[in-house]
Design a protein around this motif. Structure first.
Motif, PDB file in Angstrom:
ATOM      1  N   UNK A  10       0.799  -1.217   0.000  1.00 48.43           N
ATOM      2  CA  UNK A  10       0.000   0.000   0.000  1.00 48.43           C
ATOM      3  C   UNK A  10       0.831   1.267   0.000  1.00 48.43           C
ATOM      4  N   UNK A  11       2.143   1.134  -0.035  1.00 56.22           N
ATOM      5  CA  UNK A  11       3.005   2.311  -0.071  1.00 56.22           C
ATOM      6  C   UNK A  11       2.866   3.050  -1.404  1.00 56.22           C
ATOM      7  N   UNK A  12       3.091   4.354  -1.352  1.00 61.22           N
ATOM      8  CA  UNK A  12       3.349   5.117  -2.572  1.00 61.22           C
ATOM      9  C   UNK A  12       4.805   4.861  -2.917  1.00 61.22           C
ATOM     10  N   UNK A  13       5.026   4.169  -4.027  1.00 56.55           N
ATOM     11  CA  UNK A  13       6.374   3.686  -4.311  1.00 56.55           C
ATOM     12  C   UNK A  13       7.393   4.810  -4.438  1.00 56.55           C
ATOM     13  N   UNK A  17      11.157   5.569   0.568  1.00 57.01           N
ATOM     14  CA  UNK A  17      12.198   5.893   1.548  1.00 57.01           C
ATOM     15  C   UNK A  17      11.686   6.767   2.678  1.00 57.01           C
ATOM     16  N   UNK A  18      10.536   7.398   2.492  1.00 57.20           N
ATOM     17  CA  UNK A  18       9.995   8.277   3.528  1.00 57.20           C
ATOM     18  C   UNK A  18       9.084   7.535   4.499  1.00 57.20           C
ATOM     19  N   UNK A  19       8.745   6.290   4.201  1.00 55.37           N
ATOM     20  CA  UNK A  19       7.926   5.506   5.126  1.00 55.37           C
ATOM     21  C   UNK A  19       8.796   4.920   6.233  1.00 55.37           C
ATOM     22  N   UNK A  20       8.152   4.494   7.301  1.00 52.20           N
ATOM     23  CA  UNK A  20       8.864   3.831   8.373  1.00 52.20           C
ATOM     24  C   UNK A  20       9.469   2.527   7.845  1.00 52.20           C
ATOM     25  N   UNK A 443       4.026  -4.380 -12.643  1.00 51.08           N
ATOM     26  CA  UNK A 443       3.147  -4.503 -11.475  1.00 51.08           C
ATOM     27  C   UNK A 443       3.781  -5.358 -10.389  1.00 51.08           C
ATOM     28  N   UNK A 444       4.450  -6.401 -10.787  1.00 48.86           N
ATOM     29  CA  UNK A 444       5.070  -7.285  -9.794  1.00 48.86           C
ATOM     30  C   UNK A 444       6.129  -6.558  -8.984  1.00 48.86           C
ATOM     31  N   UNK A 445       6.897  -5.710  -9.648  1.00 47.76           N
ATOM     32  CA  UNK A 445       7.957  -4.969  -8.955  1.00 47.76           C
ATOM     33  C   UNK A 445       7.526  -3.544  -8.616  1.00 47.76           C
ATOM     34  N   UNK A 446       6.199  -3.294  -8.712  1.00 48.19           N
ATOM     35  CA  UNK A 446       5.582  -2.047  -8.260  1.00 48.19           C
ATOM     36  C   UNK A 446       6.162  -0.824  -8.955  1.00 48.19           C
ATOM     37  N   UNK A 447       6.334  -0.911 -10.258  1.00 47.52           N
ATOM     38  CA  UNK A 447       6.689   0.245 -11.074  1.00 47.52           C
ATOM     39  C   UNK A 447       5.397   0.968 -11.427  1.00 47.52           C
ATOM     40  N   UNK A 448       5.314   2.228 -11.096  1.00 43.91           N
ATOM     41  CA  UNK A 448       4.079   2.996 -11.293  1.00 43.91           C
ATOM     42  C   UNK A 448       3.985   3.439 -12.759  1.00 43.91           C
ATOM     43  N   UNK A 449       3.736   2.476 -13.642  1.00 45.84           N
ATOM     44  CA  UNK A 449       3.744   2.764 -15.072  1.00 45.84           C
ATOM     45  C   UNK A 449       2.576   3.659 -15.485  1.00 45.84           C
ATOM     46  N   UNK A 450       1.443   3.543 -14.819  1.00 38.18           N
ATOM     47  CA  UNK A 450       0.293   4.381 -15.185  1.00 38.18           C
ATOM     48  C   UNK A 450       0.586   5.859 -14.914  1.00 38.18           C
ATOM     49  N   UNK A 755      12.668   4.811 -10.594  1.00 44.57           N
ATOM     50  CA  UNK A 755      13.619   5.056  -9.511  1.00 44.57           C
ATOM     51  C   UNK A 755      14.047   6.520  -9.475  1.00 44.57           C
ATOM     52  N   UNK A 756      14.098   7.179 -10.616  1.00 43.38           N
ATOM     53  CA  UNK A 756      14.366   8.618 -10.616  1.00 43.38           C
ATOM     54  C   UNK A 756      13.248   9.382  -9.932  1.00 43.38           C
ATOM     55  N   UNK A 757      11.996   8.959 -10.173  1.00 38.31           N
ATOM     56  CA  UNK A 757      10.869   9.578  -9.474  1.00 38.31           C
ATOM     57  C   UNK A 757      10.935   9.307  -7.978  1.00 38.31           C
ATOM     58  N   UNK A 758      11.368   8.097  -7.608  1.00 34.00           N
ATOM     59  CA  UNK A 758      11.498   7.750  -6.186  1.00 34.00           C
ATOM     60  C   UNK A 758      12.547   8.633  -5.530  1.00 34.00           C
ATOM     61  N   UNK A 759      13.667   8.833  -6.229  1.00 29.81           N
ATOM     62  CA  UNK A 759      14.734   9.656  -5.651  1.00 29.81           C
ATOM     63  C   UNK A 759      14.319  11.095  -5.437  1.00 29.81           C
ATOM     64  N   UNK A 760      13.375  11.575  -6.230  1.00 29.12           N
ATOM     65  CA  UNK A 760      12.902  12.960  -6.104  1.00 29.12           C
ATOM     66  C   UNK A 760      11.552  13.045  -5.405  1.00 29.12           C
TER      67      UNK A 760
END
Length: 781
Positions: A10-13, A17-20, A443-450, A755-760
């Motif tokens: 349920x995390x926002x991918x 890194x900001x989740x517990x 989807x399996x690796x939770x890449x937010x393609x949409x 992963x670039x979106x995750x880093x930012x």
């Protein structure tokens, strides 16, 4: 499902890194369990057992505390709290910092428990600071949306000019006269809209109800006078300080006008500008509401995670620390703030009133779109058509083998004329299968393609839907192949030559009609998105380049042979003698010219898209990317020329240009698009963050990319004339290898983008706002 997996799901991918860090805290708890188990011995266990039994016997003789004394303080309560844990809030930083003091570090395993609480504090402070930062961001955005709404209402009144009659005291009559723009007019051009506050009293609520009714009336009834009690009109001076934002051109014509003609700086507010502003504000409110939903979910999930980890700690250590710690969490900003909830209610009320005409169901349907439901009929249809396609493949192989068609006299004629027609559908089906596999692994690796592609929430296709479409197309194509062979071999149907040859054309016509079908069937929204992106690619660089557009253009560069098959359709059925299965396309100068042009068009589109992005974004990497596609374009041109004209000089030029383009493209794929081969990475020669845990997958993918990139060299090295394969069959095999390479590239390209979106911490798309204020000072407008 265990909470750890549910928490990760349920995390926002992009905010991972900001989740517990629940798993790292569980690891410390496992260390505590291991230390406690090591320290336990048989004598100690016996002594503790006898001691506990003695305490139990003594407790049988203590005074009864009563059944109803739930809130009576226990003499051991304070002692237990002092022994277990105490939360201290430091006042050093303005943002607040929490530190837990553990008082039982001298116990067995106490040093590990001390480490646990230190990490727990670090995680809590990280979550708290991130949440505060995001709340401040949405509050600032809410203030900007408030200004935008004020400007929108002023433009709406200026355009619609509602006939409104105000009732107020004599002191305001002077204001009324001063605010009338045209002398003698009986209606007002200005309405100050009174928004209903959550803390408002009944009088304010009634005033808002009166205004809402008046707003609906002036939108529905033209020139109708509306009586508003208690409203205070203001002027439209806000329009003197507001300009329409320069929205990027949306059509090739507007782009050319912007280049060739000087832009007019005068600000005009008409119906066209009002309609565009309302569209942008609808998108802005929808995206803003989604931010609030995700931020509220972020808060809830982390609070639940802290509660779960503390309960697990209590269970492992047989202590009672969770109540004390969670009391501190509940009193903190993370557990005690309600700004997001109140803001969500405010956004809902505003959106329903201003953009849904008061229709609550319609407004909430836009703000909270439902996710696409997985239907059982999709799964059943997928299994049915997949089985049919496999059965037809087997039937085709058996038919060819039983009738010995590979050694028949018409083999060469069939491969030169019919095979290119049917291979088109094979290329499309293979590409769709690779795309469905991409969606499955994303989807399996939770890449937010949409989100990356900019699909509207709830409209994106899943891998089952894409695989179903590909299996249906495969069944139709294989049925055409078998029916074509049957009609050709059967003596009774051999006379219907024209009908036999028209089977692939009929199938292509059906596919084209389905793609452009205007009715809401067969995933219309997805089809229209595909058509729109394809049109943007064809019109490059006249459209603003989005990831969705250049990603599709990259797919088209791997379908060069499919475009040549479409060209062959035109030649075969337009100028060829298809009734006797014969064509003279190879000897036509027009056909050879288009054979050359069709091959370079996809790379030319990507080259123009890179130039457009270089001009707009001022990033040199887009210029280098354009040079890469230009080198590939030159290589394709040289190979095509060598294929048409032969000759040693063209062969050498084709080999050199192809070698250079292959090296550049391979380096760009692996280093730039995939972000791999980093020397200083935590994962040697990969990158710091990887979604696939098995690192060998990345090395295999890099090796496959290199090998499959070299597949196009076969046209230069002369493998196209292999005696064991027909020329058309070898061309189809090489084209399929390129499609497979593109499918592999797709996964790692989007993984790197994710992963670039995750880093930012970039989890939302930016929506342009319609209005621009001359100054940033807050004004009473």
């Amino acid at each position: 499902m265990k909470f750890g997996k549910e928490f990760a799901a349920q995390m926002v991918q992009e905010w991972r890194d900001a989740y517990m860090d629940y798993n790292s805290l569980k690891t410390v708890l496992k260390d505590i369990v291991r230390i406690r188990q090591r320290s336990v011995s048989t004598p100690v266990m016996a002594a503790s057992t006898s001691k506990s039994s003695l305490k139990r016997k003594v407790s049988l003789y203590r005074a009864f505390s009563g059944l109803t004394s739930r809130h009576r303080s226990s003499p051991r309560k304070n002692e237990d709290e002092v022994i277990l844990v105490h939360a201290v809030e430091q006042q050093e930083g303005a943002d607040g910092h929490y530190q837990t003091m553990f008082l039982m570090s001298s116990d067995t395993g106490g040093e590990y428990e001390l480490v646990f609480f230190r990490r727990l504090d670090d995680e809590f402070n990280k979550v708290l600071n991130f949440y505060k930062m995001k709340v401040q961001e949405v509050m600032d955005e809410a203030n900007e949306l408030t200004k935008q709404m004020d400007a929108l209402i002023a433009v709406r009144i200026n355009v619609d000019k509602p006939m409104v009659k105000f009732h107020f005291h004599g002191a305001d009559l002077e204001n009324l006269a001063s605010n009338e723009r045209k002398p003698g007019r009986q209606h007002m051009d200005v309405i100050q809209e009174i928004e209903m506050s959550a803390e408002g009293n009944l009088e304010e609520q009634n005033q808002n109800e009166i205004f809402e009714n008046s707003g609906d009336n002036y939108r529905k009834g033209k020139g109708q006078k509306v009586s508003i009690q208690g409203s205070r009109p203001t002027s439209l001076d806000i329009l003197d300080h507001v300009q329409i934002n320069n929205v990027p051109p949306e059509t090739p014509v507007s782009t050319l006008k912007g280049i060739l003609m000087s832009t007019n700086s005068a600000t005009s507010f008409g119906k066209k500008e009002l309609r565009k502003a309302e569209e942008l504000m609808t998108q802005a409110f929808t995206e803003f509401y989604r931010k609030l939903q995700i931020l509220k979910s972020y808060c809830f999930l982390n609070l639940l995670a802290f509660s779960k980890i503390m309960k697990k700690y209590d269970k492992i250590t047989s202590r009672n620390a969770s109540k004390t710690y969670m009391a501190m969490v509940d009193k903190s900003y993370l557990g005690n703030s309600d700004e997001i909830t109140r803001l969500m209610e405010r956004v809902e009320a505003t959106f329903i009133k201003h953009f849904a005409n008061g229709n609550h169901r319609k407004g909430m349907k836009i703000l909270r779109p439902k996710a696409r439901r997985e239907r059982h009929r999709i799964t059943f249809s997928l299994g049915f058509f997949s089985g049919c396609s496999l059965a037809l493949v087997v039937a085709t192989v058996v038919l060819i083998h039983a009738r010995n068609l590979l050694k028949s006299q018409g083999r060469t004629q069939y491969m030169d004329n019919m095979f290119p027609l049917y291979s088109l559908f094979g290329f499309i089906v293979l590409h769709m299968l690779m795309y469905s596999a991409n969606i499955y692994f994303w989807r399996r690796y939770r890449v937010n393609y949409s989100f990356i592609f900019g699909f509207k929430q709830g409209t994106e296709l899943g891998y089952r839907q894409v695989c179903l479409l590909s299996s249906v197309l495969a069944v139709l194509a294989l049925v055409g192949v078998i029916s074509n062979l049957d009609m050709e071999m059967d003596e009774r149907t051999r006379s219907f030559g024209a009908l036999t040859e028209l089977v692939p054309l009929g199938l292509l016509t059906v596919v084209v009609l389905i793609i452009f079908c205007p009715f809401n069937i067969i995933y219309r929204s997805s089809r229209f998105i595909l058509i729109q992106s394809a049109f943007h690619c064809l019109c490059a660089p006249l459209y603003k380049v989005t990831l969705q557009d250049f990603f599709l253009a990259d797919q088209l560069t791997s379908q060069v042979q499919a475009f040549r098959s479409l060209e062959f359709y035109v030649c075969y059925y337009g100028w060829g003698d298809f009734k006797i299965r014969s064509n003279k396309c190879q000897g036509s100068g027009v056909y050879n010219s288009f054979y050359f042009v069709v091959a370079i068009v996809p790379y030319w589109m990507r080259f123009l898209q890179s130039l457009r992005r270089l001009i707009e974004e001022k990033d040199a990497m887009h210029g280098y990317n354009g040079l890469k596609y230009f080198s590939i374009l030159v290589a394709v041109a040289m190979r095509t020329t060598h294929d048409l004209q032969k000759g040693m000089i063209w062969k050498i030029m084709a080999a050199v240009s192809s070698g250079v383009a292959t090296i550049i493209a391979t380096y760009w794929d692996i280093v730039i698009d995939w972000g791999l081969l980093r020397r200083d990475s935590k994962n040697p020669w990969l990158r710091d963050k990887l979604l696939v845990s098995n690192r060998s997958v990345y090395f295999v993918a890099m090796a496959l990319n290199v090998v499959l990139r070299l597949a196009w060299m076969q046209s230069v090295l002369g493998f196209r004339d292999a005696p064991f394969l027909h020329r058309q069959a070898l061309i189809a095999i090489v084209a399929c290898l390129e499609i497979i390479r593109r499918g592999i590239w797709n996964f790692f390209r989007l993984e790197n983008e994710h992963l670039n979106n995750v880093g930012k911490y970039r989890a939302f798309k930016s929506v342009p706002l319609p209005f621009h204020h001359d100054n940033d000072e807050d004004r009473n407008i």
